[in-house]
Design a protein around this motif. Structure first.
Motif, PDB file in Angstrom:
ATOM      1  N   GLN A  79      24.658   7.743  74.072  1.00 43.76           N
ATOM      2  CA  GLN A  79      24.941   9.221  73.954  1.00 43.76           C
ATOM      3  C   GLN A  79      25.281   9.613  75.157  1.00 43.76           C
ATOM      4  O   GLN A  79      25.469   9.071  76.486  1.00 43.76           O
ATOM      5  N   PRO A  80      26.191  10.806  75.359  1.00 44.23           N
ATOM      6  CA  PRO A  80      26.693  11.473  76.618  1.00 44.23           C
ATOM      7  C   PRO A  80      25.558  11.524  77.644  1.00 44.23           C
ATOM      8  O   PRO A  80      24.385  11.795  77.385  1.00 44.23           O
ATOM      9  N   ASN A  81      26.001  11.415  78.994  1.00 46.20           N
ATOM     10  CA  ASN A  81      25.110  11.223  80.006  1.00 46.20           C
ATOM     11  C   ASN A  81      24.149  12.738  80.137  1.00 46.20           C
ATOM     12  O   ASN A  81      23.162  12.899  80.629  1.00 46.20           O
ATOM     13  N   ALA A  82      25.006  13.937  79.522  1.00 46.11           N
ATOM     14  CA  ALA A  82      24.339  15.246  79.636  1.00 46.11           C
ATOM     15  C   ALA A  82      23.245  15.381  78.733  1.00 46.11           C
ATOM     16  O   ALA A  82      22.268  15.947  78.728  1.00 46.11           O
ATOM     17  N   THR A  83      23.558  14.900  77.403  1.00 45.54           N
ATOM     18  CA  THR A  83      22.403  14.555  76.551  1.00 45.54           C
ATOM     19  C   THR A  83      21.091  13.751  76.911  1.00 45.54           C
ATOM     20  O   THR A  83      20.145  14.308  76.928  1.00 45.54           O
ATOM     21  N   THR A  84      21.485  12.706  77.605  1.00 46.34           N
ATOM     22  CA  THR A  84      20.400  11.840  78.330  1.00 46.34           C
ATOM     23  C   THR A  84      19.467  12.786  79.234  1.00 46.34           C
ATOM     24  O   THR A  84      18.305  12.500  79.343  1.00 46.34           O
ATOM     25  N   MET A 111      24.312   2.829  85.166  1.00 44.72           N
ATOM     26  CA  MET A 111      24.469   4.185  84.515  1.00 44.72           C
ATOM     27  C   MET A 111      23.346   5.116  84.774  1.00 44.72           C
ATOM     28  O   MET A 111      23.619   6.537  84.683  1.00 44.72           O
ATOM     29  N   GLY A 112      22.157   4.697  84.834  1.00 46.27           N
ATOM     30  CA  GLY A 112      21.103   5.810  84.628  1.00 46.27           C
ATOM     31  C   GLY A 112      21.225   6.640  85.920  1.00 46.27           C
ATOM     32  O   GLY A 112      20.435   7.580  85.790  1.00 46.27           O
ATOM     33  N   ALA A 113      21.923   6.262  86.961  1.00 48.56           N
ATOM     34  CA  ALA A 113      22.165   7.228  88.069  1.00 48.56           C
ATOM     35  C   ALA A 113      22.830   8.543  87.613  1.00 48.56           C
ATOM     36  O   ALA A 113      22.702   9.500  88.260  1.00 48.56           O
ATOM     37  N   LEU A 114      23.736   8.444  86.626  1.00 46.88           N
ATOM     38  CA  LEU A 114      24.473   9.528  86.307  1.00 46.88           C
ATOM     39  C   LEU A 114      23.816  10.597  85.448  1.00 46.88           C
ATOM     40  O   LEU A 114      24.129  11.847  86.045  1.00 46.88           O
ATOM     41  N   SER A 115      22.936  10.073  84.574  1.00 49.20           N
ATOM     42  CA  SER A 115      22.149  11.119  83.814  1.00 49.20           C
ATOM     43  C   SER A 115      21.456  11.816  84.567  1.00 49.20           C
ATOM     44  O   SER A 115      20.960  13.080  84.350  1.00 49.20           O
ATOM     45  N   SER A 116      20.757  11.212  85.462  1.00 48.22           N
ATOM     46  CA  SER A 116      19.508  11.556  86.401  1.00 48.22           C
ATOM     47  C   SER A 116      20.272  12.605  87.359  1.00 48.22           C
ATOM     48  O   SER A 116      19.652  13.596  87.611  1.00 48.22           O
ATOM     49  N   TYR A 118      22.911  14.293  86.886  1.00 46.75           N
ATOM     50  CA  TYR A 118      23.018  15.443  86.067  1.00 46.75           C
ATOM     51  C   TYR A 118      21.688  16.244  86.047  1.00 46.75           C
ATOM     52  O   TYR A 118      22.018  17.676  86.225  1.00 46.75           O
ATOM     53  N   TYR A 119      20.628  15.524  85.821  1.00 51.74           N
ATOM     54  CA  TYR A 119      19.364  16.382  85.626  1.00 51.74           C
ATOM     55  C   TYR A 119      19.223  17.061  86.890  1.00 51.74           C
ATOM     56  O   TYR A 119      18.655  18.417  86.839  1.00 51.74           O
ATOM     57  N   LEU A 120      19.083  16.344  88.172  1.00 50.64           N
ATOM     58  CA  LEU A 120      18.884  17.115  89.422  1.00 50.64           C
ATOM     59  C   LEU A 120      19.655  18.225  89.696  1.00 50.64           C
ATOM     60  O   LEU A 120      19.373  19.421  90.162  1.00 50.64           O
ATOM     61  N   LYS A 121      20.837  17.875  89.285  1.00 48.87           N
ATOM     62  CA  LYS A 121      21.937  19.106  89.672  1.00 48.87           C
ATOM     63  C   LYS A 121      22.105  20.143  88.731  1.00 48.87           C
ATOM     64  O   LYS A 121      22.176  21.370  89.523  1.00 48.87           O
ATOM     65  N   ASN A 122      22.112  20.135  87.533  1.00 49.25           N
ATOM     66  CA  ASN A 122      22.202  21.177  86.741  1.00 49.25           C
ATOM     67  C   ASN A 122      21.047  21.544  85.771  1.00 49.25           C
ATOM     68  O   ASN A 122      21.091  22.869  85.184  1.00 49.25           O
ATOM     69  N   LEU A 123      20.006  20.595  85.646  1.00 54.45           N
ATOM     70  CA  LEU A 123      18.931  21.044  84.728  1.00 54.45           C
ATOM     71  C   LEU A 123      17.577  21.479  85.574  1.00 54.45           C
ATOM     72  O   LEU A 123      16.475  21.182  85.055  1.00 54.45           O
ATOM     73  N   GLY A 124      17.628  21.688  86.996  1.00 59.06           N
ATOM     74  CA  GLY A 124      16.487  22.060  87.599  1.00 59.06           C
ATOM     75  C   GLY A 124      15.623  20.854  88.136  1.00 59.06           C
ATOM     76  O   GLY A 124      14.542  20.872  88.624  1.00 59.06           O
TER      77      GLY A 124
END
Length: 228
Positions: A79-84, A111-116, A118-124
């Motif tokens: 799935q897309p990294n933003a979804t993850t 690749m786990g670096a990318l979704s995480s 995104y979580y730190l930067k965009n999802l609080g």
């Protein structure tokens, strides 16, 4: 007079004895109230094997982390990294509720670096993550992603829209403590400079293959020192 003196001594002895259970209880309460380490959420990469974190999680447990604080999280890596990242946000909340902690540490591979991130930067996530670790993360993309398909592979390609947005501005936002480890012998990450992030503590390992960064004893020791 002697009788009164004996009574006074007896009263003092009883008073001192009555303090012993209280002192013992205080010591027990001190042990129970000892600060536990942050829970760790492990985030694997694309198409991992069935148990990518067993070695590292086992070492943390041997070094005193409770099993409840070692979350070997798994997710659908197609799935897309933003979804993850959204799924990761839910998982972090679950771990915080379970453990009563206020923050977690996040250890990622590939690749786990990318979704995480995104979580730190965009999802609080920066408010919920104390220490963040990237082992062999394609933080600025990897050429090998040209040879696989699907949303996450497209996002891992150097210059992708996803990576351009993720790396715009501050690469290590918030108060989280960021650290990366990259190997000069990692054939999956190309170019090797992709791993390091501006604002992070960036380390180069010995000659290790892509998966070995999860199991190498020296890397573990350095990661443990960082998350503490």
């Amino acid at each position: 007079m002697i009788r009164n003196l004996l009574r006074s001594c007896l009263a003092a002895l009883l008073a001192a004895t009555s303090l012993l259970p209280t002192a013992a209880s205080a010591a027990a309460d001190g042990r129970q109230g000892a600060v536990r380490p942050d829970p760790i959420v492990f985030v694997h990469g694309w198409n991992p094997d069935t148990s990518p974190w067993e070695t590292m999680a086992g070492r943390f447990e041997a070094d005193g982390w409770p099993t409840s604080h070692l979350d070997q999280w798994t997710y659908n890596s197609t799935q897309p990294n933003a979804t993850t990242a959204a799924r990761l946000a839910d998982e972090v909340e679950r771990v915080l509720d379970l453990t009563g902690a206020t923050k977690v540490d996040v250890i990622t591979h590939s690749m786990g670096a990318l979704s995480s991130r995104y979580y730190l930067k965009n999802l609080g996530g920066a408010a919920k993550v104390d220490a963040w670790v990237s082992l062999a993360g394609p933080n600025h993309g990897t050429d090998i992603a040209q040879w696989c398909g699907g949303a996450p592979c497209i996002e891992m390609r150097p210059g992708s829209d996803f990576l351009s947005a993720l790396n715009s501005g501050d690469e290590t936002p918030g108060s989280s403590r960021y650290a990366t480890w990259g190997s000069p012998c990692d054939s999956v990450i190309s170019p090797k400079s992709s791993v390091a992030l501006s604002g992070a503590v960036n380390s180069t390992t010995a000659c290790l293959n892509h998966s070995a960064l999860r199991t190498d004893q020296t890397v573990y020791g350095e990661v443990k020192a960082h998350v503490r």
